[in-house]
Write an enzyme that holds these catalytic residues in place. Structure first.
Site, PDB file in Angstrom:
ATOM      1  N   TYR A  51       0.625  -1.326   0.031  1.00  0.00           N
ATOM      2  CA  TYR A  51      -0.048   0.030   0.396  1.00  0.00           C
ATOM      3  C   TYR A  51       0.627   1.489  -0.098  1.00  0.00           C
ATOM      4  CZ  TYR A  51      -4.032   2.722   1.263  1.00  0.00           C
ATOM      5  OH  TYR A  51      -4.748   4.144   2.018  1.00  0.00           O
ATOM      6  N   ASP A  52       2.223   1.653   0.669  1.00  0.00           N
ATOM      7  CA  ASP A  52       2.406   2.774   0.813  1.00  0.00           C
ATOM      8  C   ASP A  52       3.663   2.517   0.002  1.00  0.00           C
ATOM      9  OD1 ASP A  52       1.552   1.805   3.738  1.00  0.00           O
ATOM     10  OD2 ASP A  52       3.428   1.729   4.567  1.00  0.00           O
ATOM     11  N   LYS A  93       1.373   3.782  -2.950  1.00  0.00           N
ATOM     12  CA  LYS A  93       0.925   5.316  -3.279  1.00  0.00           C
ATOM     13  C   LYS A  93       2.506   5.995  -3.201  1.00  0.00           C
ATOM     14  CE  LYS A  93      -3.311   4.486  -1.723  1.00  0.00           C
ATOM     15  NZ  LYS A  93      -4.754   5.444  -2.753  1.00  0.00           N
ATOM     16  N   SER A 116     -14.163   1.940  13.253  1.00  0.00           N
ATOM     17  CA  SER A 116     -15.288   0.486  12.622  1.00  0.00           C
ATOM     18  C   SER A 116     -15.245   0.137  14.193  1.00  0.00           C
ATOM     19  CB  SER A 116     -15.257   0.300  11.277  1.00  0.00           C
ATOM     20  OG  SER A 116     -14.130   0.239  10.745  1.00  0.00           O
TER      21      SER A 116
HETATM   22  P1  NAD Z   1     -12.411   1.867   0.296  1.00  0.00           P
HETATM   23  O1  NAD Z   1     -11.924   0.539   0.562  1.00  0.00           O
HETATM   24  O2  NAD Z   1     -13.787   1.372   1.101  1.00  0.00           O
HETATM   25  O3  NAD Z   1     -12.886   2.079  -1.287  1.00  0.00           O
HETATM   26  C1  NAD Z   1     -12.347   1.792  -2.088  1.00  0.00           C
HETATM   27  C2  NAD Z   1     -12.545   1.993  -3.333  1.00  0.00           C
HETATM   28  O4  NAD Z   1     -12.380   1.402  -4.231  1.00  0.00           O
HETATM   29  C3  NAD Z   1     -13.950   0.136  -2.589  1.00  0.00           C
HETATM   30  O5  NAD Z   1     -15.035   1.267  -3.087  1.00  0.00           O
HETATM   31  C4  NAD Z   1     -13.197  -0.385  -4.087  1.00  0.00           C
HETATM   32  O6  NAD Z   1     -14.061  -1.490  -4.199  1.00  0.00           O
HETATM   33  C5  NAD Z   1     -12.655  -0.113  -5.290  1.00  0.00           C
HETATM   34  N1  NAD Z   1     -10.621  -0.397  -5.833  1.00  0.00           N
HETATM   35  C6  NAD Z   1     -10.545  -1.468  -5.206  1.00  0.00           C
HETATM   36  N2  NAD Z   1      -9.522  -1.549  -6.224  1.00  0.00           N
HETATM   37  C7  NAD Z   1     -10.461  -1.284  -7.432  1.00  0.00           C
HETATM   38  C8  NAD Z   1      -9.727  -1.761  -8.453  1.00  0.00           C
HETATM   39  N3  NAD Z   1      -8.506  -2.118  -8.977  1.00  0.00           N
HETATM   40  N4  NAD Z   1     -10.612  -1.087  -9.757  1.00  0.00           N
HETATM   41  C9  NAD Z   1     -11.842  -0.626  -9.644  1.00  0.00           C
HETATM   42  N5  NAD Z   1     -11.793  -0.486  -8.102  1.00  0.00           N
HETATM   43  C10 NAD Z   1     -11.358  -0.436  -7.082  1.00  0.00           C
HETATM   44  O7  NAD Z   1     -11.638   3.316   1.311  1.00  0.00           O
HETATM   45  P2  NAD Z   1     -11.782   4.554   0.925  1.00  0.00           P
HETATM   46  O8  NAD Z   1     -11.695   4.748   2.941  1.00  0.00           O
HETATM   47  O9  NAD Z   1     -12.953   4.713   0.476  1.00  0.00           O
HETATM   48  O10 NAD Z   1      -9.883   5.137   0.585  1.00  0.00           O
HETATM   49  C11 NAD Z   1     -10.371   5.653  -0.579  1.00  0.00           C
HETATM   50  C12 NAD Z   1      -9.243   6.069  -1.628  1.00  0.00           C
HETATM   51  O11 NAD Z   1      -9.025   7.264  -0.148  1.00  0.00           O
HETATM   52  C13 NAD Z   1      -8.101   5.304  -1.148  1.00  0.00           C
HETATM   53  O12 NAD Z   1      -7.354   5.114  -2.066  1.00  0.00           O
HETATM   54  C14 NAD Z   1      -7.271   4.715  -0.105  1.00  0.00           C
HETATM   55  O13 NAD Z   1      -6.228   4.634  -0.238  1.00  0.00           O
HETATM   56  C15 NAD Z   1      -7.390   6.760   0.428  1.00  0.00           C
HETATM   57  N6  NAD Z   1      -7.406   7.020   1.304  1.00  0.00           N
HETATM   58  C16 NAD Z   1      -7.639   7.225   2.373  1.00  0.00           C
HETATM   59  C17 NAD Z   1      -7.598   6.917   3.602  1.00  0.00           C
HETATM   60  C18 NAD Z   1      -8.748   6.182   5.084  1.00  0.00           C
HETATM   61  O14 NAD Z   1      -8.856   6.949   6.007  1.00  0.00           O
HETATM   62  N7  NAD Z   1     -10.441   6.091   4.564  1.00  0.00           N
HETATM   63  C19 NAD Z   1      -6.583   7.331   4.065  1.00  0.00           C
HETATM   64  C20 NAD Z   1      -5.629   7.589   3.759  1.00  0.00           C
HETATM   65  C21 NAD Z   1      -6.121   7.487   1.972  1.00  0.00           C
END
Ligand code: NAD
Ligand code: UDP
Length: 327
Positions: free
Chosen positions: A148-149, A152, A192
């Site tokens: 992941y890290d 990104k 959660s």
């Molecule tokens: P989430 O897992 O709820 O959402 C990610 C979405 O991407 C999901 O709907 C999943 O089905 C979809 N997905 C995954 N792989 C895919 C692929 N190959 N093709 C198409 N769709 C795909 O997570 P989130 O918390 O909503 O995070 C959204 C974004 O924000 C991510 O990129 C995550 O890295 C980033 N982010 C979130 C947080 C947080 O605290 N929520 C913190 C840092 C970064």
């Protein structure tokens, strides 16, 4: 309706953050195309939008090229919780890296503005506190969080190379821990997990001594930050930290959630996961000065809304495992 109705692509739009973003964009009068492979997202998250003629849904994996016509792209597709991104680490790196290449290629063809949801994880287990955007991080490149890290980090590299090489208009947000309704109930994230455990009267699982810190941002605040960054002048490329600078220990969070739910749950200690960052808190001076943005929802208010959401979800029996559903 805005002066110009834009066609906006949101990858990962059926996920936690993506669904809130789609909602905001549709209500601001735009046409939204939500692309998702439903690995961790769900149609339930966007059910209310499906009948709207200005919302379109496409099942697609961003690891494969996509040919659509849009004006702006928000690239959110990627599992975000440690349990989910470590479930299939190779796929996680592919999603970050190939997904970024495909979406940047699409943006290049369309000359569209593109936003990347990067993460505080690019700082790894930080030795600088709070983290400013110029801090280059302390990531273990071969550890269990690296898929992941490093994925990104590589995506950020690609965004800035497309910007320099192809003059693409980019926006890179480094998101810190965000919580709120529509988080997955079994994603293992601390907010959660603790809420679901408290509501079920199960033990609250604190990993390590509970003194590690995180800074929790309510989802509505974060989405406001996304919109401001996308709407900023083109020289505001980021990277820019978006998060709540109020630091809380994991132990304090458990206590707050026990109080707010009135739960009788006991605390259970579990070992700290490998490479779990000890301290994390954003420096948001850049977001304040460039976007006039800062979070406004206090932790207690956000937690109450999130607790109400999980309470409803549990009552409806909709707390299934995302990983099981993806198999
Ligand atoms: P989430 O897992 O709820 O959402 C990610 C979405 O991407 C999901 O709907 C999943 O089905 C979809 N997905 C995954 N792989 C895919 C692929 N190959 N093709 C198409 N769709 C795909 O997570 P989130 O918390 O909503 O995070 C959204 C974004 O924000 C991510 O990129 C995550 O890295 C980033 N982010 C979130 C947080 C947080 O605290 N929520 C913190 C840092 C970064
Ligand atoms: N954590 C915890 N109990 C849980 C889930 C998480 O003590 O049931 C801890 C975890 O070890 C970490 C912090 O809470 O120190 C935040 O974890 P999360 O998975 O939410 O996000 P991240 O580590 O990616 O910030």
């Amino acid at each position: 309706m805005p002066a110009t109705r834009k066609r906006i692509l949101v990858t990962g739009g059926a996920g936690f953050l993506g669904s809130h973003l789609c909602e905001r964009l549709v209500s601001a009068g735009h046409d939204v195309l939500c692309v998702d492979n439903y690995f961790t997202g769900s149609k339930d998250n966007i059910a209310a939008l499906i009948p709207n003629p200005h919302f379109e849904l496409l099942r697609h994996d961003v690891c494969f090229p996509l040919y659509v016509e849009v004006d702006e792209i928000y690239n959110l597709a990627c599992p975000a919780s440690p349990i989910h991104y470590q479930h299939d680490p190779v796929q996680t790196t592919k999603t970050s890296v190939s997904g970024a290449i495909n979406m940047l290629g699409l943006a290049k063809r369309l000359r569209a503005k593109i936003f990347q949801s990067s993460t505080s994880e690019v700082y790894g287990d930080p030795s600088v506190h709070p983290q400013t955007e110029d801090y280059r991080g302390n990531v273990n490149p071969i550890g269990p969080r690296a898929c992941y890290d490093e994925g990104k980090r590589c995506a950020e590299t690609l965004f800035f190379d497309y910007h320099r090489q192809h003059k693409l208009r980019i926006r890179v947000a480094r998101i810190f821990n965000t919580y709120g309704p529509r988080m997955h109930p079994n994603d293992g994230r601390v907010v959660s997990n603790f809420i679901v455990q408290a509501l079920k009267g199960e033990s609250i699982t604190i990993y390590g001594d509970g003194k590690q810190t995180r800074a929790f941002c309510y989802v509505d605040d974060l989405i406001e930050g996304f919109m401001r960054l996308m709407g900023a002048a083109d020289d505001v490329t980021g990277p820019i930290n978006l998060g709540n600078p109020v630091e809380t220990t994991v132990g304090e969070l458990a206590q707050r959630i026990i109080e707010l739910t009135g739960s009788r749950s006991k605390i259970e200690r579990r070992p700290l996961p490998v490479d779990d960052p000890v301290q994390r808190c954003p420096d948001i001076a850049r977001a304040r000065s460039l976007l006039g943005w800062e979070p406004s929802v206090p932790l207690e208010t956000g937690l109450k809304r999130t607790i109400a959401y999980f309470d409803r979800l549990l009552a409806e029996g909709r707390a299934t495992s995302a990983i099981a559903a993806a198999k």
